[in-house]
Structure formats: C-alpha cells, structure tokens
Design a protein around this motif. Structure first.
Motif, PDB file in Angstrom:
ATOM      1  N   HIS A   1      -7.888 -12.455   4.300  1.00  0.00           N
ATOM      2  CA  HIS A   1      -6.806 -11.725   4.930  1.00  0.00           C
ATOM      3  C   HIS A   1      -6.323 -10.633   3.990  1.00  0.00           C
ATOM      4  O   HIS A   1      -6.013 -10.908   2.835  1.00  0.00           O
ATOM      5  N   LEU A   2      -6.260  -9.386   4.454  1.00  0.00           N
ATOM      6  CA  LEU A   2      -5.795  -8.302   3.590  1.00  0.00           C
ATOM      7  C   LEU A   2      -4.505  -7.705   4.143  1.00  0.00           C
ATOM      8  O   LEU A   2      -4.336  -7.586   5.353  1.00  0.00           O
TER       9      LEU A   2
ATOM     10  N   GLU B   1       6.704   2.819   4.237  1.00  0.00           N
ATOM     11  CA  GLU B   1       6.308   3.518   5.461  1.00  0.00           C
ATOM     12  C   GLU B   1       5.705   2.558   6.481  1.00  0.00           C
ATOM     13  O   GLU B   1       5.966   2.636   7.665  1.00  0.00           O
ATOM     14  N   ASN B   2       4.877   1.636   5.971  1.00  0.00           N
ATOM     15  CA  ASN B   2       4.179   0.767   6.921  1.00  0.00           C
ATOM     16  C   ASN B   2       3.641  -0.469   6.205  1.00  0.00           C
ATOM     17  O   ASN B   2       3.429  -0.459   4.993  1.00  0.00           O
ATOM     18  N   TYR B   3       3.452  -1.518   6.968  1.00  0.00           N
ATOM     19  CA  TYR B   3       2.740  -2.684   6.466  1.00  0.00           C
ATOM     20  C   TYR B   3       1.958  -3.305   7.614  1.00  0.00           C
ATOM     21  O   TYR B   3       2.504  -3.491   8.705  1.00  0.00           O
ATOM     22  N   ARG B   4       0.679  -3.539   7.364  1.00  0.00           N
ATOM     23  CA  ARG B   4      -0.087  -4.222   8.408  1.00  0.00           C
ATOM     24  C   ARG B   4      -1.097  -5.153   7.739  1.00  0.00           C
ATOM     25  O   ARG B   4      -1.423  -5.000   6.561  1.00  0.00           O
ATOM     26  N   GLU B   5      -1.560  -6.123   8.522  1.00  0.00           N
ATOM     27  CA  GLU B   5      -2.525  -7.082   7.979  1.00  0.00           C
ATOM     28  C   GLU B   5      -3.804  -7.029   8.789  1.00  0.00           C
ATOM     29  O   GLU B   5      -3.777  -6.746   9.986  1.00  0.00           O
ATOM     30  N   LYS B   6      -4.903  -7.281   8.087  1.00  0.00           N
ATOM     31  CA  LYS B   6      -6.222  -7.236   8.736  1.00  0.00           C
ATOM     32  C   LYS B   6      -7.036  -8.392   8.202  1.00  0.00           C
ATOM     33  O   LYS B   6      -6.902  -8.775   7.040  1.00  0.00           O
TER      34      LYS B   6
ATOM     35  N   LEU C   1      -3.680  -6.842  -6.519  1.00  0.00           N
ATOM     36  CA  LEU C   1      -3.174  -5.633  -5.880  1.00  0.00           C
ATOM     37  C   LEU C   1      -4.174  -4.513  -6.147  1.00  0.00           C
ATOM     38  O   LEU C   1      -4.529  -4.253  -7.288  1.00  0.00           O
ATOM     39  N   ILE C   2      -4.639  -3.863  -5.081  1.00  0.00           N
ATOM     40  CA  ILE C   2      -5.634  -2.804  -5.241  1.00  0.00           C
ATOM     41  C   ILE C   2      -5.041  -1.487  -4.762  1.00  0.00           C
ATOM     42  O   ILE C   2      -4.416  -1.428  -3.706  1.00  0.00           O
TER      43      ILE C   2
ATOM     44  N   ALA D   1      -3.195 -11.849  -4.085  1.00  0.00           N
ATOM     45  CA  ALA D   1      -1.891 -11.205  -4.230  1.00  0.00           C
ATOM     46  C   ALA D   1      -0.863 -11.897  -3.357  1.00  0.00           C
ATOM     47  O   ALA D   1       0.282 -12.101  -3.743  1.00  0.00           O
ATOM     48  N   ARG D   2      -1.301 -12.279  -2.150  1.00  0.00           N
ATOM     49  CA  ARG D   2      -0.366 -12.866  -1.196  1.00  0.00           C
ATOM     50  C   ARG D   2       0.058 -14.266  -1.619  1.00  0.00           C
ATOM     51  O   ARG D   2       1.137 -14.732  -1.274  1.00  0.00           O
TER      52      ARG D   2
END
Lengths: 133, 156
Positions: free
Chosen positions: B112-113, B101-106, B75-76, B143-144
């Motif tokens: 995968h972050l 508030e939000n969650y997105r993946e890139k 976790l960063i 982390a995932r």
C-alpha cells in the motif's frame, strides 16, 4: 557554448557527466541544504530503512541538472522546473545530465531534462521551461 | 492517513536569501558560477545582484503544519516542481509557508502506498508570489507503520 536562442527542436545544450557520487558530495549537500535525513549519509541508517546503501538526495540530482542552464541565466530564467525521481542513485554511480529542446513557444524554450546512470537507467526525468528575456 | 490534513497550512516564516548560504549551496551542487557566488560579477550582471540557483528554496523553512508528522523511514521523494515569477536575489527576504494539497493511497506491487502532495510558497514582503514548489512524497508500508516521526517543519 551554443547560444540557447539558436537551438533547434531535438537539439541538446552541452551535457555534463558528473564524477562518481561520493559520500562527501552527499555530506556537503546535506549541510548546504539542511536535509540531514541519515539515509543519505550513514550506511546503517540506510540499511535500517531497507536500502542496500546510502542514496543521493533527489534534490541533489535536481540541483545538478539545473546547472546545465546556469551559463544562460542572464538571457532568461527557469520559469518552471519539474522532475520525477524514477531511480535511486547510489555511491559511485555516474550520472550524465542532459537537456534537449522539446518545443519552442515564442519566448519559452521547453526542455526535456534527464539524469541517466552508467547502466542507462534513468534516475530523474523532467521538464524545464526556460523563459527568454 | 493524511486525508484529514488536506488544506491545512503553516504560518508564514521569514527567510533570507543569504549570500553565504547561496555560495555553500551552489558549491554543493557543483555549480559555483560567478552569477551565484561573485559579488562584483553580480553587480554588473543583468540582475545587478547575485541570484540563487533554482532549487535553493530547498533550504528555506516553511513553518509547521499543525498535525502533520512525517515518518523517518520509508519516505520517498517522488516528484518536485518549482514555478518561478523571477529568480531569487541575494539579500532579499522571502516569506514562506506550506500547505497540504492532497493525499491519496494506492495499492502497488510493493504494498500500500500513500502519496502526499505539499505546496510550498515563497512571497516578497508585499505578498507577491515569487515561487511555488510542489513536493510529492511517497509513503511506503514501512513509513505508514513506522514509529519515529519528524515534526512537520519539513524542508523542500
């Protein structure tokens, strides 16, 4: 100490160079902040997390940056303080903290703040909006 | 992996801006200025009290967001923002809560972050907003995939 109100755009308030980061600095911050994530204090845990060694809390660096403004806290207050943590800070790294006035809008002084390591890489960069009373 | 939690929030938790905690925190960031730590100095200051450093809300509890579990490893802390109406005063009670508030993946070079944005809010007893802080946590592949989790009574 320069009066913060007399700064011109592109001028800086007094910068600070910190002592090399020590384990005790981070243990103290862990205790005072309540952030006991062991990657900041225990070598084995940092290594388990894939790091070459323990790293400073980003919030420790951010907290240190805020002290550039402490001498002026009766002339105004920090209305907004945002930081991106762009590089990891390891033991014995030496951080230099700077705040440069980027813009002035009436009572708002907008500063670009940075924590730069001894190798010139940036550990944290952000913006402070200092609101004058 | 956290998308379904967007909008979820914690119950308010009462926190005190405690004198000893502020002094310890100020020292831990190398900033034991009398405005933070000296009672007499505070009394005759603009605030007629001592105040807390701007990153002090890091020490508050924000309650538990149901269903949010943060991994221990990988976790960063990517970004942090504080917005203030005024500085925090020693001795006052601040009611804090937190929301997703939000969650997105890139997809990045390192894999995968995930980017999780949490908002932490501090209000006075009359529900006036005193500060809002935003935290962006970056979750790496490690982390995932990790198996150890903190509960969501995170601090930031």
């Amino acid at each position: 100490m320069t009066a913060i109100t007399e700064l011109n755009v592109n001028e800086c308030i007094s910068s600070v160079t910190l002592s090399p980061v020590s384990r005790l600095d981070l243990i103290k911050y862990a205790g005072a902040s309540g952030d006991f994530n062991p990657i900041h204090t225990i070598d084995e845990e940092a290594e388990k997390a894939g790091l070459p060694g323990i790293i400073a809390h980003g919030m420790w660096t951010m907290g240190n940056i805020s002290k550039l403004f402490t001498p002026y806290m009766e002339q105004g207050f920090i209305q907004s303080f945002s930081t991106r943590f762009t590089g990891m800070v390891f033991l014995d790294d030496v951080l230099t903290l700077t705040a440069e006035l980027a813009d002035k809008k009436e009572e708002k002084l907008i500063f670009t703040v940075k924590a730069v390591k001894q190798d010139e890489t940036t550990a944290a960069k952000g913006t402070v909006i200092f609101n004058l009373y | 992996m956290y998308k379904h939690l967007i909008g979820k929030q914690s119950e308010k938790v009462e926190n005190q801006v405690e004198r000893g905690a502020v002094a310890a925190f100020a020292r831990s960031i190398g900033d034991p200025h009398p405005l933070y730590v000296d009672k007499e100095y505070g009394k005759y200051s603009k605030y007629q009290n001592n105040i807390a450093p701007p990153t002090f809300p890091r020490t508050f509890s924000y309650g538990t967001i149901p269903g949010l579990h943060l991994p221990v490893a990988g976790l960063i802390h990517g970004e942090q923002t504080f917005e203030y109406k005024r500085p925090l005063l020693i001795g006052e009670e601040i009611y804090c809560h937190s929301k997703v508030e939000n969650y997105r993946e890139k997809r990045a070079a390192s894999g995968h972050l995930g980017f999780l944005t949490l908002i932490n809010i501090g209000e006075d007893m009359r529900e006036n907003n005193i500060f809002t802080s935003k935290v962006v946590l970056v979750l790496t592949e490690q982390a995932r995939e990790g198996e150890d989790y903190y509960d969501s009574n995170h601090r930031a």
